[in-house]
Design an enzyme around this catalytic site. Structure first.
Site, PDB file in Angstrom:
ATOM      1  N   GLN A  19     -23.211 -49.320  24.994  1.00  0.00           N
ATOM      2  CA  GLN A  19     -22.604 -50.622  25.326  1.00  0.00           C
ATOM      3  C   GLN A  19     -21.842 -51.187  24.139  1.00  0.00           C
ATOM      4  OE1 GLN A  19     -26.759 -52.275  26.063  1.00  0.00           O
ATOM      5  NE2 GLN A  19     -25.847 -54.060  25.060  1.00  0.00           N
ATOM      6  N   CYS A  25     -25.873 -54.828  28.910  1.00  0.00           N
ATOM      7  CA  CYS A  25     -26.949 -53.929  29.363  1.00  0.00           C
ATOM      8  C   CYS A  25     -27.214 -54.100  30.855  1.00  0.00           C
ATOM      9  CB  CYS A  25     -28.216 -54.186  28.575  1.00  0.00           C
ATOM     10  SG  CYS A  25     -28.792 -55.896  28.671  1.00  0.00           S
ATOM     11  N   HIS A 162     -33.783 -57.396  28.059  1.00  0.00           N
ATOM     12  CA  HIS A 162     -32.905 -56.229  28.027  1.00  0.00           C
ATOM     13  C   HIS A 162     -33.092 -55.405  29.311  1.00  0.00           C
ATOM     14  CE1 HIS A 162     -30.518 -53.043  26.430  1.00  0.00           C
ATOM     15  NE2 HIS A 162     -31.519 -52.195  26.320  1.00  0.00           N
TER      16      HIS A 162
END
Lengths: 214, 83
Positions: A19, A25, A162
């Site tokens: 990324q 994410c 995340h």
């Protein structure tokens, strides 16, 4: 349940991506799940556009952050077709949403489910076998320094920050673990993957779990 | 380590990079010195070692959690007493 299962062995998981300096994410995990669900249906494994989700999922903030649930809602509601990555490449920054004609080939989401599987990780494993790789949101603060091995400590449930993709599990050893695809490039962790202990909701891995069908 | 192949992902002053790196090394010592069994994860220098934790969070940990319904558990009915 089998002792070991990994969707990578069925050749339905795309390569680990990076990324870069983009907080996307949430889009990488959702697009990864769509790619795999599409391939599980017997279609060719295609790398789909993360940038399209970053730019067009209007309730999220692109590289500034977002929620896999918002992205799944958007994909399901609009029935937008995710185009190939080569058609709409990743730029690691926000851009204007590009629209495609209805004749453009792509993959749309038919449905999705989201559940809390805490204390039911065997059920989560069944969902993985049934639906394909699962989008999960974890506490990844200590993952900054992760090199390998099975993550069992130094993170919490209830502090998710995340989004990643669970592609399999391994219960053949003394410590059973989830096989988790990250989006920080192949040089991070175990060839871009992390191993997270199963059965104790480590890092909140079972708190926010989504599956996609296409 | 000047021979390291790990490159910083964040271009800043060398002093700040060095401070973040020193803090990373201290953190690795803590994370690896766990009293737990040796099957646990191991931690060390990687591409993020030049970032302070708050920088790492600000760049990479940008997913918002959502509250999901609990997966319904199977309902087991008691077997009635039978002769």
């Amino acid at each position: 349940l089998p002792l070991r299962f990994d969707w990578r062995d069925k050749h339905v998981v795309t390569q680990v991506r990076s990324q870069q300096m983009c907080g996307g994410c949430w889009a990488f995990s959702v697009v990864g799940a769509v790619e795999s669900a599409h391939a599980i249906q017997g279609e060719p494994l295609e790398v789909l556009s993360v940038q399209q989700v970053l730019d067009c999922s209007y309730k999220d903030d692109g590289c500034g952050g977002g929620s896999p649930l918002n992205a799944l809602r958007w994909l399901n509601k609009t029935q937008v077709k995710l185009v190939e990555d080569s058609e709409y490449p990743f730029k690691a920054q926000n851009g204007l949403c590009r629209y495609f004609s209805s004749s453009q080939s792509g993959v749309s989401v038919k449905d999705y489910t989201s559940h809390d599987f805490s204390e039911q990780e065997d059920e989560m494993a069944r969902a993985l076998l049934t639906f394909g790789p699962l989008v999960v949101v974890v506490d990844a603060v200590s993952w900054q320094d992760y090199l390998g091995g099975i993550i069992q400590h130094h993170c919490s449930s209830g502090e998710a920050n995340h989004a990643v993709l669970v592609t399999g599990f391994d219960k053949t050893g003394r410590i059973p673990y989830w096989i988790v695809r990250n989006s920080w490039g192949r040089s991070w962790g175990v060839d871009g993957y992390a191993h997270v202990k199963m059965g104790s909701n480590i890092c909140g891995i079972a708190d926010s779990v989504s599956a996609v069908s296409v | 380590d000047p021979g390291s192949t790990v490159t910083p992902t964040w271009s800043r002053s060398r002093g700040r990079d060095a401070a973040a790196f020193r803090e990373s090394l201290r953190r690795h010592r803590f994370l690896n010195s766990s009293p737990w069994e040796n099957t646990t994860a191991f931690y060390g220098v990687n591409q993020f070692s030049y970032l302070f934790p708050e920088e790492f969070k600000a760049i990479y940990l940008r997913s918002k959690p959502a509250m999901f319904p609990r997966q319904p558990t199977e309902m087991y009915k008691p077997i009635p007493n039978v002769p």
